[in-house]
Motif scaffolding. Structure first.
Motif, mmCIF file in Angstrom:
data_model
loop_
_atom_site.group_PDB
_atom_site.id
_atom_site.type_symbol
_atom_site.label_atom_id
_atom_site.label_comp_id
_atom_site.label_asym_id
_atom_site.label_seq_id
_atom_site.Cartn_x
_atom_site.Cartn_y
_atom_site.Cartn_z
ATOM 1 N N LYS A 94 -0.002 -11.883 4.506
ATOM 2 C CA LYS A 94 1.464 -11.884 4.153
ATOM 3 C C LYS A 94 1.298 -10.496 3.385
ATOM 4 C CE LYS A 94 5.885 -14.120 4.417
ATOM 5 N NZ LYS A 94 6.261 -15.024 4.550
ATOM 6 N N ILE A 95 1.296 -9.648 3.873
ATOM 7 C CA ILE A 95 2.294 -7.945 3.497
ATOM 8 C C ILE A 95 3.111 -7.439 3.168
ATOM 9 C CG2 ILE A 95 0.956 -6.024 3.041
ATOM 10 C CD1 ILE A 95 -1.309 -7.857 5.114
ATOM 11 N N ARG A 96 3.847 -7.685 1.703
ATOM 12 C CA ARG A 96 5.698 -6.645 2.523
ATOM 13 C C ARG A 96 5.180 -5.590 3.177
ATOM 14 N NH1 ARG A 96 8.462 -7.593 -3.187
ATOM 15 N NH2 ARG A 96 7.594 -5.516 -3.805
ATOM 16 N N ARG A 97 5.897 -5.175 3.881
ATOM 17 C CA ARG A 97 6.325 -3.785 4.387
ATOM 18 C C ARG A 97 6.499 -2.854 3.073
ATOM 19 N NH1 ARG A 97 6.949 -4.231 9.546
ATOM 20 N NH2 ARG A 97 7.768 -1.996 9.863
ATOM 21 N N PRO A 98 5.433 -1.481 3.186
ATOM 22 C CA PRO A 98 6.339 -0.263 1.975
ATOM 23 C C PRO A 98 8.158 -0.012 1.550
ATOM 24 C CG PRO A 98 4.233 -0.211 2.930
ATOM 25 C CD PRO A 98 5.079 -0.726 4.561
ATOM 26 N N GLY A 99 8.620 -0.054 1.348
ATOM 27 C CA GLY A 99 9.928 0.198 1.288
ATOM 28 C C GLY A 99 10.977 -0.506 1.840
ATOM 29 N N ILE A 100 10.566 -1.380 2.004
ATOM 30 C CA ILE A 100 11.362 -2.598 2.187
ATOM 31 C C ILE A 100 12.415 -3.565 1.081
ATOM 32 C CG2 ILE A 100 10.328 -4.632 1.714
ATOM 33 C CD1 ILE A 100 12.574 -3.655 4.657
ATOM 34 N N ILE A 151 -1.044 -0.384 4.666
ATOM 35 C CA ILE A 151 -1.042 -1.453 4.394
ATOM 36 C C ILE A 151 -2.362 -2.280 3.879
ATOM 37 C CG2 ILE A 151 -2.242 -4.671 5.088
ATOM 38 C CD1 ILE A 151 1.018 -3.312 5.823
ATOM 39 N N ARG A 152 -3.387 -0.850 3.179
ATOM 40 C CA ARG A 152 -4.046 -0.763 2.627
ATOM 41 C C ARG A 152 -3.682 -0.111 0.997
ATOM 42 N NH1 ARG A 152 -7.328 2.446 1.012
ATOM 43 N NH2 ARG A 152 -5.978 3.993 2.024
ATOM 44 N N ILE A 153 -3.027 0.476 1.215
ATOM 45 C CA ILE A 153 -2.609 0.931 0.109
ATOM 46 C C ILE A 153 -2.165 0.088 -0.363
ATOM 47 C CG2 ILE A 153 -0.663 2.291 -0.584
ATOM 48 C CD1 ILE A 153 -1.557 4.574 1.811
ATOM 49 N N GLU A 154 -1.198 -0.541 0.144
ATOM 50 C CA GLU A 154 -0.031 -2.005 -0.116
ATOM 51 C C GLU A 154 -0.796 -3.138 -1.348
ATOM 52 O OE1 GLU A 154 3.567 -2.389 -0.622
ATOM 53 O OE2 GLU A 154 3.305 -0.250 -0.779
ATOM 54 N N ILE A 155 -1.669 -3.079 -0.640
ATOM 55 C CA ILE A 155 -3.130 -4.311 -1.125
ATOM 56 C C ILE A 155 -4.096 -4.076 -2.398
ATOM 57 C CG2 ILE A 155 -5.074 -5.701 -0.826
ATOM 58 C CD1 ILE A 155 -3.642 -5.932 2.740
ATOM 59 N N GLU A 156 -4.190 -2.487 -2.230
ATOM 60 C CA GLU A 156 -5.272 -2.606 -2.758
ATOM 61 C C GLU A 156 -4.513 -1.811 -4.396
ATOM 62 O OE1 GLU A 156 -8.828 0.300 -0.730
ATOM 63 O OE2 GLU A 156 -6.778 1.345 -1.492
ATOM 64 N N SER A 157 -2.609 -1.858 -4.736
ATOM 65 C CA SER A 157 -2.301 -1.174 -5.112
ATOM 66 C C SER A 157 -1.554 -1.987 -5.742
ATOM 67 C CB SER A 157 -0.647 -0.317 -4.689
ATOM 68 O OG SER A 157 0.296 -0.331 -5.737
ATOM 69 N N GLU A 158 -1.357 -3.846 -5.112
ATOM 70 C CA GLU A 158 -0.682 -4.919 -5.994
ATOM 71 C C GLU A 158 -2.271 -5.622 -6.374
ATOM 72 O OE1 GLU A 158 1.471 -7.971 -6.652
ATOM 73 O OE2 GLU A 158 1.725 -6.252 -5.696
ATOM 74 N N LEU A 159 -3.091 -5.657 -6.048
ATOM 75 C CA LEU A 159 -4.692 -6.632 -6.158
ATOM 76 C C LEU A 159 -5.682 -5.743 -6.891
ATOM 77 C CD1 LEU A 159 -5.372 -8.175 -2.963
ATOM 78 C CD2 LEU A 159 -3.690 -8.819 -5.051
ATOM 79 N N GLY A 160 -5.636 -4.224 -7.017
ATOM 80 C CA GLY A 160 -6.123 -3.248 -8.161
ATOM 81 C C GLY A 160 -7.217 -3.220 -7.201
ATOM 82 N N TYR A 161 -7.719 -3.497 -5.775
ATOM 83 C CA TYR A 161 -9.427 -3.249 -6.218
ATOM 84 C C TYR A 161 -9.151 -2.479 -4.523
ATOM 85 C CZ TYR A 161 -11.076 -6.037 -10.047
ATOM 86 O OH TYR A 161 -11.486 -5.960 -11.616
ATOM 87 N N PRO A 162 -10.333 -1.929 -3.622
ATOM 88 C CA PRO A 162 -10.753 -1.153 -2.686
ATOM 89 C C PRO A 162 -10.814 -2.229 -2.050
ATOM 90 C CG PRO A 162 -12.514 -0.518 -3.982
ATOM 91 C CD PRO A 162 -11.494 -1.038 -5.280
ATOM 92 N N LEU A 163 -10.319 -2.549 -0.478
ATOM 93 C CA LEU A 163 -10.234 -3.401 0.290
ATOM 94 C C LEU A 163 -11.619 -4.147 0.118
ATOM 95 C CD1 LEU A 163 -8.106 -4.806 2.012
ATOM 96 C CD2 LEU A 163 -8.297 -2.797 3.576
ATOM 97 N N ALA A 164 -12.523 -2.651 0.870
ATOM 98 C CA ALA A 164 -13.846 -3.661 1.034
ATOM 99 C C ALA A 164 -14.346 -4.724 -0.094
ATOM 100 C CB ALA A 164 -15.079 -2.404 1.380
#
Length: 563
Positions: free
Chosen positions: A161-167, A115-128
Motif C-alpha cells: 500500500k503506497i501513498r500517492r505522491p504529493g497527496i 510508485i517506484r520512486i516513492e518506495i525506494e525513497s521511503e525504504l532506502g533501497y532499489p526496488l529489485a
C-alpha cells in the motif's frame, strides 16, 4: 478579524479556494456560499469564483446527490470528509447519510515509475533489492493510496500500500480551507454553532493524519493480531515491518472469498451460519472486550478463509472505546433492552450532551413511545440496526451529541448485523450481545472490580480535597487584586460588524466625492491657474476624479445587489 484571514495567501491556496467555491456553486450551493459572506474575507469579490459547466441534468437531482457529486469532484480530502460525515447520524439527515455512503474513491492510477520512486525513497533501497517481484499493475487505486501485489525474496506473497505522491500537500491545503469555512459556518449560518463545525474539522484533521501515516495502520494491525492471537476463528494479516514506513505498508497477501459472495461460499461448502456467528462474536469482542474495533466492516473489507475463518482488511478507520465509555455503553444498551425509559434518560444526561434546545419532557415522551414500539416485539425478533437507527433519530431531533466513536460504532454494528442476516436469515444480534452484557455486569460486581472502583473514587475525592483549599485561596486572591476576569464571547455579530464597516466606507467615499465636487465648483468660479478648454485645470481635474469615484461606487453598489 476571523482566523480565516491567517491562512497563507499563496497562489496555490487562492486557486484552490476558487476551485472549491466554483464547484459548490456549480452544484447549486451558491446560497450557502453567499451566506458565509466569503467575499469579504477573500478580498477579491465575486471574481474569486470561476464557474464550471454543470453536469447535464444536475438540476433534477436532490441536494444529497448534488453534495455527493461535488465532494467526488473536489477530490480526496472531501471524499474522506464525506465518509466521516456518513458515520455521524447525529449530525447529518438520513437522506444525506445514505448518499454520502456511496462516495466513490476511485481515481486514475499513478504511473509505476512514480510508485517506484516513492518506495525506494521511503525504504532506502532499489526496488529489485527489496522484492523478488513487484507487479506494475495496481490491484486498486484510490485518492490517498495505491495497492500493488508482489513477492518477497523468501517467496512470501505480499501486497504493498503506497501513498500517492504529493497527496499530503493537497490535503493540508484543503484542511486549512475547511477550517476557515468551519469558522465562517459557525459565525454566519443560523444554528451553525450547534453542530460545532470547527470541532468536527479538528476531529477530521486528526483522523486523516492518522490514515496518511501507514506506520500507524501497521501498528493497528499488530494490535488486532495480539488481541486475537488465541482465536483460530479470526485471521489478521501479517505485517512485514522490514518493508514498512510512513508512505509504504507491506503485509501478507490474503486470498479468500468476499463475505457477500454467497454463491461461491455455498459452492465451496462453507458454513454460512457459523460465519455469521463468528463475525458477530469477533466484532462484539472488539467493542466490549478490547475497546478497539474495526470502523469500516463493509463486505469489501471482510474475506472468508478456509475453515470458515474471518479475515478483515483495511485498518485505516478504527474506533476506540475507553473504560468509562464502555461502562456508559453497557448501561445504555441494558436500559434499552430492559425498556427502562428513566434509566435511558439518566444515561443520556450523563453520556451525551443535551443542548439548550433540548426539551426533557418531550424527550421523555418520545423515548417512551420508542420503547412502546419495541415492547411487544420478542427480543429475538428485534433488529439491532433498526433499533439503533430509530434511537439515533431521536437523539438527532433533540440535538443530543455523542462521542464520534459511538456514532462510528453504531454504523459498524448496523453493517455487521446486515451481513449476518445476509449469511443467515435467522441471525439475531441480540442473541450474541446478551452474553457479553451479562458477563460485563457480573465482572463489575466482583470484589476486585468493586475495590478498584472504590479506590478510584477515593483517589478522586482525595485529589479534590487536597486541591480545593488552594483553588479557593487563589480565587479570593484574584478577586482582592482585581485580577478576576470573566470572558464573554459574542456570536453572530461579525456579519453586522462587516456590514457596518462597508456602510461607513461607502459613506466616507460619498463625503469625499461631495467634497471634490464642492471644491471643484468653487475653483471653477475663479480664472486663476492653468486652463483646459477655458476652465481652470484644477477644477476640471477635481470633477474628473469625482466622476470616476462616483461611477466606481455606483458599480460596487449595483454588483452587491443591495441598492
Amino acid at each position: 478579524m476571523l482566523p480565516f484571514t491567517r491562512f497563507n495567501r499563496n497562489i496555490r491556496t487562492i486557486r484552490r479556494y476558487r476551485t472549491i467555491l466554483g464547484i459548490l456553486i456549480k452544484y447549486g450551493f451558491g446560497q450557502f456560499v453567499e451566506q458565509l459572506n466569503i467575499n469579504y474575507y477573500l478580498e477579491l469579490g465575486r471574481k474569486i469564483v470561476t464557474l464550471g459547466t454543470a453536469p447535464k441534468g444536475i438540476e433534477r437531482l436532490g441536494q444529497p446527490q448534488r453534495l455527493r457529486l461535488a465532494f467526488e469532484e473536489l477530490g480526496p480530502t472531501f471524499i474522506k470528509l464525506g465518509q466521516l460525515l456518513s458515520t455521524r447520524p447525529d449530525l447529518i439527515p438520513g437522506d444525506y447519510l445514505d448518499e454520502l455512503k456511496k462516495l466513490q474513491d476511485k481515481v486514475p492510477s499513478v504511473p509505476t515509475e512514480q510508485i517506484r520512486i516513492e518506495i525506494e525513497s521511503e525504504l532506502g533501497y532499489p526496488l529489485a533489492e527489496l522484492f523478488a517481484h513487484f507487479d506494475p499493475e495496481p490491484v486498486a487505486a484510490a485518492s490517498v493510496a495505491q495497492v500493488h501485489r508482489g513477492r518477497l525474496h523468501n517467496g512470501e506473497e505480499v501486497v504493498f500500500k503506497i501513498r500517492r505522491p504529493g497527496i499530503v500537500q493537497v490535503i493540508e491545503t484543503d484542511l486549512d480551507i475547511l477550517m476557515g469555512l468551519a469558522y465562517l459556518v459557525e459565525h454566519h449560518l443560523p444554528g451553525g454553532d450547534i453542530y460545532d463545525p470547527v470541532g468536527l474539522v479538528k476531529e477530521f484533521r486528526r483522523t486523516i493524519h492518522r490514515e496518511l501515516d501507514f506506520t500507524r495502520e501497521a501498528r493497528t494491525i499488530e494490535r488486532f493480531a495480539t488481541n486475537f492471537k488465541d482465536d483460530d476463528s479470526v485471521h489478521v494479516p501479517k505485517v512485514h515491518w522490514d518493508f514498512c514506513g510512513e508512505r509504504v505498508l507491506t503485509m501478507e497477501y490474503i486470498s479468500g472469498i468476499k463475505v457477500n459472495d454467497l454463491e461461491r461460499l455455498r459452492a465451496e461448502d462453507y458454513d454460512l451460519k457459523l460465519i455469521a456467528d463468528r463475525g458477530a462474536n469477533s466484532f462484539l469482542r472488539q467493542v466490549l472486550e478490547f475497546g478497539f474495533f474495526h470502523g469500516d466492516p463493509h463486505p469489501g473489507n471482510i474475506f472468508i478463509l478456509p475453515g470458515n475463518t474471518i479475515c478483515m482488511l483495511d485498518y485505516g478507520m478504527v474506533g476506540r472505546i475507553n473504560q468509562d465509555l464502555k461502562e456508559q455503553l453497557v448501561d445504555l444498551l441494558l436500559a434499552v433492552l430492559q425498556r427502562d425509559v428513566d434509566r435511558i434518560i439518566s444515561q443520556l444526561l450523563y453520556s451525551g450532551e443535551l443542548t439548550d434546545e433540548s426539551n426533557l419532557k418531550a424527550l421523555n415522551r418520545d423515548l417512551g413511545e420508542f420503547i412502546e414500539d419495541y415492547y411487544e416485539i420478542p427480543l429475538q425478533d428485534i433488529k439491532v440496526g433498526k433499533l439503533l437507527a430509530d434511537f439515533v433519530e431521536i437523539l438527532t431531533h433533540y440535538r443530543i451529541r455523542f462521542p464520534s466513536d459511538l456514532m462510528l460504532l453504531a454504523r459498524a454494528l448496523v453493517a455487521m448485523e446486515g451481513l449476518g442476516r445476509q449469511l443467515d436469515p435467522d441471525f439475531n444480534m441480540i442473541t450474541h450481545l446478551r452474553p457479553f452484557l451479562e458477563r460485563l455486569v457480573k465482572e463489575r460486581l466482583t470484589p476486585t472490580n468493586l475495590s478498584r472502583e472504590m479506590l478510584r473514587v477515593a483517589q478522586a475525592y482525595g485529589s479534590l480535597a487536597r486541591h480545593l483549599p488552594r483553588d479557593i485561596k487563589e480565587f479570593i486572591n484574584r478577586v482582592n487584586r482585581n485580577k478576576f476576569k470573566i470572558d464573554l464571547e459574542h456570536r453572530g455579530l461579525e456579519k453586522l460588524i462587516t456590514d457596518l464597516d462597508k456602510a461607513s466606507n461607502r459613506l466616507s467615499f460619498s463625503l469625499l466625492i461631495a467634497a471634490l465636487i464642492i471644491g471643484s465648483s468653487l475653483i471653477m468660479q475663479t480664472d486663476k491657474g492653468p486652463m483646459i478648454f477655458g476652465f481652470p485645470a484644477l477644477g476640471f481635474l477635481g470633477y474628473s476624479v469625482a466622476g470616476f469615484l462616483g461611477l466606481w461606487l455606483a458599480i460596487a453598489i449595483l454588483r452587491s445587489g443591495r441598492l
